[in-house]
Design an enzyme around this catalytic site. Sequence first.
Site, mmCIF file in Angstrom:
data_model
loop_
_atom_site.group_PDB
_atom_site.id
_atom_site.type_symbol
_atom_site.label_atom_id
_atom_site.label_comp_id
_atom_site.label_asym_id
_atom_site.label_seq_id
_atom_site.Cartn_x
_atom_site.Cartn_y
_atom_site.Cartn_z
ATOM 1 C CE LYS A 1 -2.307 -1.242 3.716
ATOM 2 N NZ LYS A 1 -1.687 -2.587 3.904
ATOM 3 C CB THR A 2 3.754 2.323 2.067
ATOM 4 O OG1 THR A 2 3.027 2.193 3.284
ATOM 5 C CG2 THR A 2 4.658 3.540 2.153
ATOM 6 C CG ASP B 1 0.488 3.104 7.075
ATOM 7 O OD1 ASP B 1 -0.533 2.525 6.656
ATOM 8 O OD2 ASP B 1 1.553 2.510 7.356
ATOM 9 C CB THR C 1 -4.500 -3.399 8.457
ATOM 10 O OG1 THR C 1 -4.565 -2.809 9.762
ATOM 11 C CG2 THR C 1 -3.127 -3.128 7.853
ATOM 12 N NE ARG D 1 6.138 -4.690 5.179
ATOM 13 C CZ ARG D 1 5.140 -3.998 5.725
ATOM 14 N NH1 ARG D 1 4.592 -4.407 6.861
ATOM 15 N NH2 ARG D 1 4.686 -2.907 5.141
#
Length: 348
Positions: free
Chosen positions: A72-73, A117, A166, A225
Site C-alpha cells: 500500500k505504501t 498510514d 488494515t 514484505r
Amino acid sequence: MKDKMTGATHIVRADVPADDDVQEGSLRPQLLNEFLGQSAIKENLSVFINAARERKDPLDHLFLIGPPGLGKTTLAEITAHELGADFKVTSSPALDKPKDLAGILSTITPRTVFFIDEIHRLKPAIEEMLYIAMEDFELDWVIGQGAAARTVRIPIPHFTLVGATTKAGMVSSPLISRFGIIQRFNYYSHEELASIIKRSAGILNCTVDNDAALLMASCSRGTPRVANRVLRRMRDFAQVYGNGRVTLKIAEDGLERLGIDALGLEKYDREILLSIIKNFGGGPVGADTLAISIGESMDTLEDYYEPYLIQCGLLQRTPRGRMVTPKAYEHLGLKPGAAQGSELSLFD
C-alpha cells in the site's frame, strides 16, 4: 518520509532523485509497470493517473485497504512518482493534535500526494479537519479564545490524500465517502511472489534458482514484505554455506533453520494453534485471552497472525471466540479431540 525515531514527516520531492547509491538499493518499485501483482488495481489506477495527468488535475483521493506488507505504501509513492508530484508521508499516531495536520497541509504544493498510514486510528478532531481539507481544500482554524474566538478558513492547494488501512471496518463512513477511488489489496499468488523474489534478487545482486524462488514464495504468507525478508535470509545462508547462489537445497535447509514450514507458518503461528489445542481444548477462546497466552499484543494477533491462519483454513473466528479446524490438527500431526499430554510443546 516519516522518521521512525522522531515521528517527523518528511517530503519526497518530485524533482529530487532518490539515492541510488545506497548499498543493495531499494527493493520498492518506482513505476507502475515495475509493481508486480495486484493487476486489477494497477490497471484501474493507471487509467485514473493518466486521465488526471492529461487534465493537469490532482488525482481523486485514494483509499487503500488490505493486510500489512502487500504494497500500500509502495503504491502510494508510485502514484506520486507517476503524477510527477511531491509525496508526503505520515501515520495517524503521529497526528496527535489538529495543529499537526494543519502544519503539514499548510506547506504542501499543488497536486501533492499526501499519504496517511493506519488512517483508521485518526482522532475525531483531526478527522473533522480532514473532511474540510479533502472536500473544500481549506483549513478551519480557530483564532482567539473565549468569547473573542472566531473560525477562519485558510485555503490550501488541491492535493490527493491516500489513506491506507488494515482495518477498513474501523474507518468512519463519512471519511470513506470522501474518497473517490477505493481499492482493496489481495494476497499474492505463489507465482507472483516468485517473480517478486527474482526481481529483488537482481537488485540485491543475488542469484536464485527458479525452484528455490517458488519454494520461498510458497512460504511467504502471500506477502511481498515476507518474501523479501525470506530472500535476504536465504542469501545469507547461500553466502555462508554455498557459493552465493540460492539453490533449492539452500532454500530448504534455510527455511527449516528459520522454523518456517511448508505452509509458511512460523513458530508463533504454530504456537497459536497449539495454545488453543492444549490450553483451551481446541477453542473457542477469546482473542484477548489467546494473546496473553502466547505473549503477543492483540493487535499483532489480529492483524498479522490470524488473517493468514484463517486464509489457510487452520483457524476460525466464531461469535464465541477462536477455534482451530480439523486441518490444523492434521497440519500439526495431531488427532482432533484427542487429549493432549504434557509432551505437547508450544515451541516445537
